[in-house]
Design a protein around this motif. Sequence first.
Motif, mmCIF file in Angstrom:
data_model
loop_
_atom_site.group_PDB
_atom_site.id
_atom_site.type_symbol
_atom_site.label_atom_id
_atom_site.label_comp_id
_atom_site.label_asym_id
_atom_site.label_seq_id
_atom_site.Cartn_x
_atom_site.Cartn_y
_atom_site.Cartn_z
ATOM 1 N N SER A 357 0.826 -1.208 0.000
ATOM 2 C CA SER A 357 0.000 0.000 0.000
ATOM 3 C C SER A 357 0.858 1.254 0.000
ATOM 4 O O SER A 357 0.493 2.278 -0.598
ATOM 5 N N SER A 358 2.027 1.213 0.648
ATOM 6 C CA SER A 358 2.919 2.375 0.653
ATOM 7 C C SER A 358 3.455 2.651 -0.743
ATOM 8 O O SER A 358 3.533 3.813 -1.178
ATOM 9 N N LEU A 359 3.823 1.598 -1.470
ATOM 10 C CA LEU A 359 4.334 1.781 -2.829
ATOM 11 C C LEU A 359 3.251 2.326 -3.762
ATOM 12 O O LEU A 359 3.528 3.176 -4.620
ATOM 13 N N LEU A 382 2.225 -9.050 12.472
ATOM 14 C CA LEU A 382 2.629 -8.012 13.424
ATOM 15 C C LEU A 382 1.424 -7.167 13.786
ATOM 16 O O LEU A 382 0.504 -6.993 12.973
ATOM 17 N N ARG A 383 1.458 -6.644 14.993
ATOM 18 C CA ARG A 383 0.354 -5.812 15.470
ATOM 19 C C ARG A 383 0.776 -4.353 15.378
ATOM 20 O O ARG A 383 1.647 -3.902 16.119
ATOM 21 N N PHE A 384 0.178 -3.607 14.448
ATOM 22 C CA PHE A 384 0.541 -2.208 14.262
ATOM 23 C C PHE A 384 -0.619 -1.462 13.625
ATOM 24 O O PHE A 384 -1.590 -2.064 13.154
ATOM 25 N N ASP A 385 -0.496 -0.133 13.636
ATOM 26 C CA ASP A 385 -1.459 0.743 12.977
ATOM 27 C C ASP A 385 -1.015 0.887 11.526
ATOM 28 O O ASP A 385 0.022 1.500 11.239
ATOM 29 N N ALA A 386 -1.774 0.331 10.610
ATOM 30 C CA ALA A 386 -1.361 0.281 9.208
ATOM 31 C C ALA A 386 -1.167 1.674 8.623
ATOM 32 O O ALA A 386 -0.232 1.918 7.854
ATOM 33 N N VAL A 387 -2.047 2.623 8.967
ATOM 34 C CA VAL A 387 -1.952 3.969 8.404
ATOM 35 C C VAL A 387 -0.657 4.645 8.845
ATOM 36 O O VAL A 387 0.051 5.267 8.028
ATOM 37 N N LEU A 388 -0.304 4.508 10.119
ATOM 38 C CA LEU A 388 0.904 5.170 10.628
ATOM 39 C C LEU A 388 2.170 4.488 10.116
ATOM 40 O O LEU A 388 3.149 5.165 9.744
#
Length: 503
Positions: A357-359, A382-388
Amino acid sequence: MRVLLLIPSRESSMLLPTFADQMSPRRKMATSALACVLVGLAAAPLRGWLDPANVVMLFLLTVLVVAVVLGRNPAVLAAVLSVLLFDVFFVPPHFSLAVSNLQYLITFAVMLATALITGHLAATLQEQAADAGRRERRTRALYEIARQLAGALNDLQVREIVEGFITAEFAGRCQLLLGDAVGDDAAAWLVPARVAAVHAAGTRQIDGAVIYLPLKAPMRVRGVLAVHPGNTLDEAELAALDGLASLVAIAVERLHYVEVAQRSELETATERLRSSILSALSHDLRTPLTVLVGLADAIVLAAPGLSGPALDSARTLRDQAGRLAGLVANLLEMARLNAGSVTLRQEWQPLEEVVGSSLKLLGDALGRHRLRVDLPRDLPLLRFDAVLIERVLCNLLENAAKYSPADGEILIAAALAGDFVELSVGDRGPGFPEPFSAQVFEMFVRGDGESTTPGTGLGLAICRAIVDAHGGRMRIENPAGGGGRVVVSLPRGEPPVVEAEVM
């Protein structure tokens, strides 16, 4: 025969040793002999009226006074002289050591024993009283220095207080060394190797006439107190020095934590003020910048009605307005992160998705750079905030594109590292300047302050704030093959078990 035992009062026990301490041992013995002779001469004219038992009492009293005033050895001399004087002046035949009645030998033996025991007891009591007085005085001095150290405001005041105490109590000199190193202003009698050894071992050591005491605080050894006393110290005085070292260590540690608290409070207030200013400015600039970007886009879209120079100016206006809008957005984002007002929406998800999604979000921002992605297939969830985290990757990729050749390679890689998963973004640019510094992750700090590459120094600061919020960490590297690399470490945690689908 009655023996009178006199116990000196507290006031006399404090004054008499002071008087006796000023006399040499030879003078004490001479004074003891003179006292016995004077008593014998005074009582000799009265021997016709005094009973021998009363004369014995006078000599015993003399021995007791000598023991109290002059000490044990003069009291032994007084006991022996008293027996001899009693025999010569008061036992027939007079002025001779011979006796007319053998019963006087028993009197001499009892008199000598009584005088020795009485003198010994009196001298012991006097010594104990003197020791108690010294301990009380030293305890009072330690209490006073503890009170002074509690009010010390800096290390210089602590040094002055300690030096004054050592001079007054031990007639010596000292040096307070904070840490394990000996500075240039150290005294010539200090041994640097001994200071380092005492600091490392945390135990008292004596090197010749110098005593090295570790400043053992509750948390750790804060330094070394080196003392050069004016005379040899006994165990009680060494114990007093140990107590002094403990008081100094507590005072030094208190000053350290006061300084840490003040510095932390100042940094917090500064950061809060800076975040407030950034937030206020960002909010005030956001609306006019949005309007400016919209108007610039509208002018560019009206290209058929514009001449060539006017169209170029419009495009430049649009690009610069876009950059300024991005700067304000970064400032606002940094203010929100510092204020702690960002709520993480963490979910268990694969790292590949956020990389993809970043690319897509960057689109053509990477230009002609060649992109290579190396993600292992066995990466855990992994547990993270995808947007950040997407914001972190976008910032790192944009930096890599800015600081590397236009057709260079950008590598996105991931690997397992203990309890973390390391995600790295590397390029083939000049790398980070030596030496590496954590300041590159601070706001408005750039890796190369003189670079002509456009930027504000907020990208890595935002990335670190986001990663810190996830419980991770960041670092920069210069690989052996050249270029630069930023490594993001995210905690693995314990991902949920995904059950296989039943066909």
